[in-house]
Design an enzyme around this catalytic site. Structure first.
Site, PDB file in Angstrom:
ATOM      1  N   ARG B  51       0.948  -1.129   0.116  1.00 36.36           N
ATOM      2  CA  ARG B  51      -0.094   0.066  -0.075  1.00 36.36           C
ATOM      3  C   ARG B  51       0.592   1.194   0.036  1.00 36.36           C
ATOM      4  NH1 ARG B  51      -3.351  -2.997   4.048  1.00 36.36           N
ATOM      5  NH2 ARG B  51      -1.598  -2.940   5.495  1.00 36.36           N
ATOM      6  N   ASP B  53       1.139   5.319   0.749  1.00 35.80           N
ATOM      7  CA  ASP B  53       0.487   6.226   1.152  1.00 35.80           C
ATOM      8  C   ASP B  53      -0.269   7.380   0.118  1.00 35.80           C
ATOM      9  OD1 ASP B  53       1.323   5.261   3.600  1.00 35.80           O
ATOM     10  OD2 ASP B  53       3.072   6.540   3.759  1.00 35.80           O
ATOM     11  N   ARG B 198       9.430   6.927   4.802  1.00 40.22           N
ATOM     12  CA  ARG B 198       9.405   8.385   5.218  1.00 40.22           C
ATOM     13  C   ARG B 198      10.025   8.606   6.403  1.00 40.22           C
ATOM     14  NH1 ARG B 198       3.310   9.273   3.643  1.00 40.22           N
ATOM     15  NH2 ARG B 198       3.615  11.346   4.623  1.00 40.22           N
TER      16      ARG B 198
END
Lengths: 245, 245
Positions: B51, B53, B198
């Site tokens: 997935r 973001d 991140r």
């Protein structure tokens, strides 16, 4: 003390109604003048090297402007970039001679037109290419480009039907390169008429798709009739790359 | 007859609420499933390799899906590209073995994070880079990256505070390169936790700006405490580059 400055600008023209300011429309010149007016405290007159059409991009448009500010060229650049939208950047500000005029002193311009011919639409630079649904014959387009190159009356390639002044221009380079799924058209000349690069590309693509033989472009030139040339290619593939002084 | 397909996808995640479908929100998976449902005549279940973001991009996300259609893989690709928005492209459709599962079979992933440090904001790829207002110390970030590289419990770098399963992951590459005004962080590993890339970038940038010494990242790892790691770097600089099978 008022000084004359030379600005080098990059912009993504996608959402703008072209370079030239227009009432109630977002234009590149309008955005720049708004920021400069804020910096200067009164309206300023920004002179562009030329006018790009709605949707056309630039990597190095040049403009000149007189300002009376206590800031270094880098500070003017940073001030402008702080207030400009993300789609317009001031790449460089330089002090110029008092006589420098971005339009009158421009000696030549380089434009690049990018077509995409691959089977899968591009995602990351989709706003900077024109999608083609056919693969043009590069050799035939090069033959036609050889005929178009040079000093000619390009009236048939002018988008302004009421153009009163001379439509003679010198185009010394028309280069056509294939790079993977892209076709790059590079034009260099002393000046270009309204829509001229896009009509040249639209005409070359008609040759490339086999609608016209390369030699036909000489008839188009000789006719001086816009109706004989190809369509105006879409703006998104076009980018002003450089202005010579 | 139902067949299993492997899809390779590129997308500009700027305007999407991430990969995973959500009611009433535009997501990549949602857009793809809508087009596949139209092709198939009934809802389908598209399995992504992972997935991404909201706001994160992909050059080669992989997904698998079972379809019963009388079309070649190229025809499925072209059908999907015709109906998908310009910001999502199906790069390739291939028939896969019946057992192929885009998530369970993924052996590794490569992510690229791009920071821009130049004085003039970039115009043409502005949506794919994160602007920094400082120039990080590359050598110190490389020292910290060397400590972070390897198999560790990355719980301190996990954005999901309720993560029940193992947070041990193997990250075998953290490469940091300077290219003109850009800093490229490349990560390769067997798998990544939510927001992990991140948070790793956000932590390395804190080292790069001199807030922490490189050795401090070992304490962050050992603490298993998200609050000790750096901030989650913004999504726009991140791109999923490759999934290994």
């Amino acid at each position: 003390m008022e000084k004359n400055y030379k600005l080098t600008l990059a912009y993504d023209g996608t959402r703008f109604f072209g370079w030239e300011h227009q009432p109630d429309k977002e234009t590149i010149q309008g955005k720049l003048e708004t920021v400069l007016e804020r910096l200067q405290g009164h309206p300023v007159d920004l002179i562009g090297a030329g006018r790009t059409d709605a949707g056309v991009h630039a990597r190095a448009m040049v403009a000149s402007v007189r300002l009376d500010v206590r800031r270094s060229p880098e500070e003017i650049r940073d001030y402008m970039n702080r207030y400009l939208p993300d789609s317009i950047a001031v790449r460089e500000v330089k002090e110029a001679s008092d006589r420098f005029h971005a339009r009158y002193n421009a000696l030549g311009k380089t434009y690049r037109y990018t077509c995409f011919t691959g089977p899968v639409k591009p995602v990351f630079d989709r706003k900077y290419v024109t999608l083609l649904d056919f693969s043009p014959d590069i050799e035939k387009m090069r033959q036609a480009a050889e005929i178009l190159r040079g000093e000619h009356d390009f009236r048939a390639f002018c988008g302004n039907p009421r153009m009163k002044k001379s439509t003679v221009r010198l185009v010394d380079t028309i280069q056509i390169e294939e790079r993977k799924d892209r076709i790059l058209f590079t034009f260099h000349g002393t000046g270009f008429l309204q829509n001229m690069v896009r009509i040249l590309v639209g005409t070359l693509l008609e040759v490339g798709r086999g609608r016209w033989e390369p030699a036909y472009v000489r008839e188009i030139l000789d006719s001086k009739d816009r109706k004989l040339a190809g369509p105006t290619a879409p703006p998104e593939g076009l980018c002003l790359m450089k202005v010579d002084y």
